[in-house]
Design an enzyme around this catalytic site. Structure first.
Site, PDB file in Angstrom:
ATOM      1  N   CYS A  94      -1.088   4.750   4.130  1.00  0.00           N
ATOM      2  CA  CYS A  94      -0.460   5.918   3.503  1.00  0.00           C
ATOM      3  C   CYS A  94      -1.153   7.200   3.972  1.00  0.00           C
ATOM      4  O   CYS A  94      -2.376   7.325   3.870  1.00  0.00           O
ATOM      5  CB  CYS A  94      -0.588   5.767   1.992  1.00  0.00           C
ATOM      6  SG  CYS A  94       0.102   7.121   1.055  1.00  0.00           S
ATOM      7  N   ASN A  95      -0.370   8.138   4.458  1.00  0.00           N
ATOM      8  CA  ASN A  95      -0.959   9.405   4.925  1.00  0.00           C
ATOM      9  C   ASN A  95      -1.584  10.183   3.770  1.00  0.00           C
ATOM     10  O   ASN A  95      -2.647  10.770   3.914  1.00  0.00           O
ATOM     11  CB  ASN A  95       0.117  10.277   5.587  1.00  0.00           C
ATOM     12  CG  ASN A  95       0.402   9.852   7.006  1.00  0.00           C
ATOM     13  OD1 ASN A  95      -0.095  10.443   7.944  1.00  0.00           O
ATOM     14  ND2 ASN A  95       1.208   8.805   7.163  1.00  0.00           N
ATOM     15  N   THR A  96      -0.904  10.175   2.609  1.00  0.00           N
ATOM     16  CA  THR A  96      -1.423  10.935   1.470  1.00  0.00           C
ATOM     17  C   THR A  96      -2.747  10.325   1.000  1.00  0.00           C
ATOM     18  O   THR A  96      -3.715  11.049   0.735  1.00  0.00           O
ATOM     19  CB  THR A  96      -0.387  10.946   0.321  1.00  0.00           C
ATOM     20  OG1 THR A  96       0.909  11.217   0.864  1.00  0.00           O
ATOM     21  CG2 THR A  96      -0.729  11.990  -0.708  1.00  0.00           C
ATOM     22  N   ASP A 151      -0.417   0.870   1.015  1.00  0.00           N
ATOM     23  CA  ASP A 151       0.389   2.094   1.003  1.00  0.00           C
ATOM     24  C   ASP A 151       0.880   2.319  -0.424  1.00  0.00           C
ATOM     25  O   ASP A 151       0.845   1.403  -1.247  1.00  0.00           O
ATOM     26  CB  ASP A 151       1.586   1.937   1.955  1.00  0.00           C
ATOM     27  CG  ASP A 151       2.498   3.155   1.941  1.00  0.00           C
ATOM     28  OD1 ASP A 151       1.974   4.282   1.955  1.00  0.00           O
ATOM     29  OD2 ASP A 151       3.733   2.987   1.880  1.00  0.00           O
ATOM     30  N   SER A 152       1.385   3.517  -0.668  1.00  0.00           N
ATOM     31  CA  SER A 152       1.952   3.811  -1.980  1.00  0.00           C
ATOM     32  C   SER A 152       3.195   2.965  -2.255  1.00  0.00           C
ATOM     33  O   SER A 152       3.574   2.788  -3.403  1.00  0.00           O
ATOM     34  CB  SER A 152       2.345   5.286  -2.029  1.00  0.00           C
ATOM     35  OG  SER A 152       3.222   5.588  -0.957  1.00  0.00           O
ATOM     36  N   CYS A 189       3.673  10.789   7.923  1.00  0.00           N
ATOM     37  CA  CYS A 189       4.133  10.056   6.740  1.00  0.00           C
ATOM     38  C   CYS A 189       4.602   8.683   7.193  1.00  0.00           C
ATOM     39  O   CYS A 189       5.204   8.561   8.271  1.00  0.00           O
ATOM     40  CB  CYS A 189       5.279  10.815   6.072  1.00  0.00           C
ATOM     41  SG  CYS A 189       6.004   9.945   4.671  1.00  0.00           S
ATOM     42  N   THR A 190       4.309   7.685   6.370  1.00  0.00           N
ATOM     43  CA  THR A 190       4.669   6.300   6.729  1.00  0.00           C
ATOM     44  C   THR A 190       6.136   6.133   7.111  1.00  0.00           C
ATOM     45  O   THR A 190       6.470   5.306   7.950  1.00  0.00           O
ATOM     46  CB  THR A 190       4.428   5.392   5.502  1.00  0.00           C
ATOM     47  OG1 THR A 190       4.944   6.043   4.332  1.00  0.00           O
ATOM     48  CG2 THR A 190       2.969   5.076   5.333  1.00  0.00           C
ATOM     49  N   HIS A 191       7.007   6.902   6.458  1.00  0.00           N
ATOM     50  CA  HIS A 191       8.449   6.689   6.632  1.00  0.00           C
ATOM     51  C   HIS A 191       9.028   7.301   7.909  1.00  0.00           C
ATOM     52  O   HIS A 191      10.056   6.869   8.399  1.00  0.00           O
ATOM     53  CB  HIS A 191       9.201   7.321   5.458  1.00  0.00           C
ATOM     54  CG  HIS A 191       9.040   6.605   4.164  1.00  0.00           C
ATOM     55  ND1 HIS A 191       7.817   6.363   3.593  1.00  0.00           N
ATOM     56  CD2 HIS A 191       9.963   6.090   3.311  1.00  0.00           C
ATOM     57  CE1 HIS A 191       7.992   5.730   2.442  1.00  0.00           C
ATOM     58  NE2 HIS A 191       9.281   5.556   2.249  1.00  0.00           N
ATOM     59  N   TYR A 233       3.020   8.784  -4.010  1.00  0.00           N
ATOM     60  CA  TYR A 233       1.697   9.407  -4.090  1.00  0.00           C
ATOM     61  C   TYR A 233       1.779  10.875  -3.646  1.00  0.00           C
ATOM     62  O   TYR A 233       0.880  11.657  -3.915  1.00  0.00           O
ATOM     63  CB  TYR A 233       0.706   8.701  -3.150  1.00  0.00           C
ATOM     64  CG  TYR A 233       0.161   7.360  -3.616  1.00  0.00           C
ATOM     65  CD1 TYR A 233       0.707   6.681  -4.709  1.00  0.00           C
ATOM     66  CD2 TYR A 233      -0.902   6.766  -2.947  1.00  0.00           C
ATOM     67  CE1 TYR A 233       0.203   5.449  -5.111  1.00  0.00           C
ATOM     68  CE2 TYR A 233      -1.417   5.537  -3.344  1.00  0.00           C
ATOM     69  CZ  TYR A 233      -0.856   4.881  -4.428  1.00  0.00           C
ATOM     70  OH  TYR A 233      -1.361   3.672  -4.817  1.00  0.00           O
ATOM     71  N   GLY A 234       2.848  11.183  -2.919  1.00  0.00           N
ATOM     72  CA  GLY A 234       2.961  12.470  -2.218  1.00  0.00           C
ATOM     73  C   GLY A 234       2.833  13.699  -3.091  1.00  0.00           C
ATOM     74  O   GLY A 234       2.523  14.779  -2.607  1.00  0.00           O
ATOM     75  N   GLU A 253      14.740   6.034   2.824  1.00  0.00           N
ATOM     76  CA  GLU A 253      14.886   4.803   2.032  1.00  0.00           C
ATOM     77  C   GLU A 253      16.355   4.487   1.787  1.00  0.00           C
ATOM     78  O   GLU A 253      16.735   3.333   1.644  1.00  0.00           O
ATOM     79  CB  GLU A 253      14.123   4.928   0.713  1.00  0.00           C
ATOM     80  CG  GLU A 253      12.628   4.958   0.991  1.00  0.00           C
ATOM     81  CD  GLU A 253      11.754   4.705  -0.220  1.00  0.00           C
ATOM     82  OE1 GLU A 253      12.274   4.613  -1.336  1.00  0.00           O
ATOM     83  OE2 GLU A 253      10.522   4.616  -0.017  1.00  0.00           O
TER      84      GLU A 253
HETATM   85  N1  DGL Z   1       3.380   6.677   1.916  1.00  0.00           N
HETATM   86  C1  DGL Z   1       3.440   8.088   1.666  1.00  0.00           C
HETATM   87  C2  DGL Z   1       2.737   8.833   2.819  1.00  0.00           C
HETATM   88  O1  DGL Z   1       2.644   8.356   3.923  1.00  0.00           O
HETATM   89  C3  DGL Z   1       4.857   8.579   1.498  1.00  0.00           C
HETATM   90  C4  DGL Z   1       5.488   8.169   0.212  1.00  0.00           C
HETATM   91  C5  DGL Z   1       4.777   8.729  -1.015  1.00  0.00           C
HETATM   92  O2  DGL Z   1       4.902   9.935  -1.326  1.00  0.00           O
HETATM   93  O3  DGL Z   1       4.085   7.975  -1.667  1.00  0.00           O
HETATM   94  O4  DGL Z   1       2.261   9.916   2.613  1.00  0.00           O
END
Ligand code: DGL
Length: 274
Positions: A73-75, A10-11, A184-186, A42-43, A152
């Site tokens: 990571c979704n992005t 993940d990012s 999104c992961t969060h 990464y977003g 976070e």
């Molecule tokens: N992990 C990123 C996602 O799921 C979210 C955080 C980021 O922007 O890197 O897209």
């Protein structure tokens, strides 16, 4: 049986929600996680950069002899999954396909909402995958970039978070969606607040959980699950040690983080593949 570990990246630290889901579903697997904390987020980065980072990280995970790679990571799933699938010799799993299947299974009125980073929403990866399978679907997708820092910060049900969610979600309500994809992961950490705000009639699709089910089924199909007697473990590597990473990470993982190692960004691309 394949007792080699599974790689996940993940990012940053958020992808530990996917590690948690994988660990809960497959308690015998050894999991190796790389969080690119030095280069998060990464977003809002370009596709080229995300693909380059994802290649470097995959190279590092392959040096650990992983049997497959989960792009938590979704992005990164939106921009780099096809490239990694084409280039790597091991199975590569993303979060989008499982999330799309879960959303299609959940919706009754064919109105689906998606929230994610600017990059994920702009890529239209979720939107086009949903439309491809169900062209008559009505989709509303919005980038919700303020949510990651709030999560976070552990402001999960803080009045400021609720006010921002109200602002982000009023159009979703207006359109009467019955399914919301948390792309999104969060965002899984926001589920109680979202249910509280939107009510129980809107199904929340947790991309971490749907991804874990997808990976388990795929590994079972190819007979690549670990032996039931195998000791599970979670190894975490980060490209930087941010100040509160342990506290934040343990909230995402819902477990103690025992072993966290630092790997430099330069070290990622120079690692020798096994
Ligand atoms: N992990 C990123 C996602 O799921 C979210 C955080 C980021 O922007 O890197 O897209």
């Amino acid at each position: 049986m394949d007792n080699r570990p599974l790689g996940i990246f993940d990012s940053g630290i958020g992808g530990l929600t996917v590690v948690r889901a994988l660990h809960e579903l497959m308690p015998h697997e050894r999991l190796i996680y790389l969080g690119d904390t030095a280069r998060v987020p990464y977003g809002n980065k370009s596709a080229d950069t995300i693909i380059r980072y994802s290649r470097e990280i995959s190279n590092f995970l392959l040096s650990k002899d992983v049997k497959g790679i989960v792009v938590a990571c979704n992005t990164a799933s939106a921009y780099a999954l096809d490239t990694l699938k084409a280039e790597l010799q091991v199975p590569v799993f993303g979060v989008i396909e499982p999330g799309v299947s879960a959303a299609l299974a959940a919706t009754r009125n064919n109105r689906v909402g998606i929230i994610g980073t600017i990059g994920t929403i702009k890529s239209e990866a979720y939107q086009s995958a949903l439309k491809k399978q169900q062209p008559e679907l009505e989709i509303i997708a919005h980038a919700t970039p303020l949510l990651v820092p709030l999560i976070e910060e552990d402001w999960l049900s803080h009045s400021a978070t609720r006010a921002i969610l109200e602002e982000y979600l009023w159009q979703f309500r207006l359109m009467k969606i019955d399914t919301l994809v948390l792309a999104c992961t969060h965002y899984p950490l926001l589920k109680p607040t979202l249910t509280n705000l939107l009510g129980h009639n809107i199904e929340l699709v947790d991309s971490a959980e749907s991804c874990a089910r997808f990976v388990r089924d795929a590994l079972a199909k190819t007979n690549q699950l670990s032996d039931a007697n195998d000791e599970s473990s979670i190894e975490v590597y980060l490209t930087d040690m941010p100040v509160h990473f342990k506290k934040v990470g343990e909230r995402f993982l819902r477990k103690k983080l025992h072993k966290v190692d630092l790997v430099s960004v330069d070290g990622l691309s120079s690692t020798q593949r096994r």
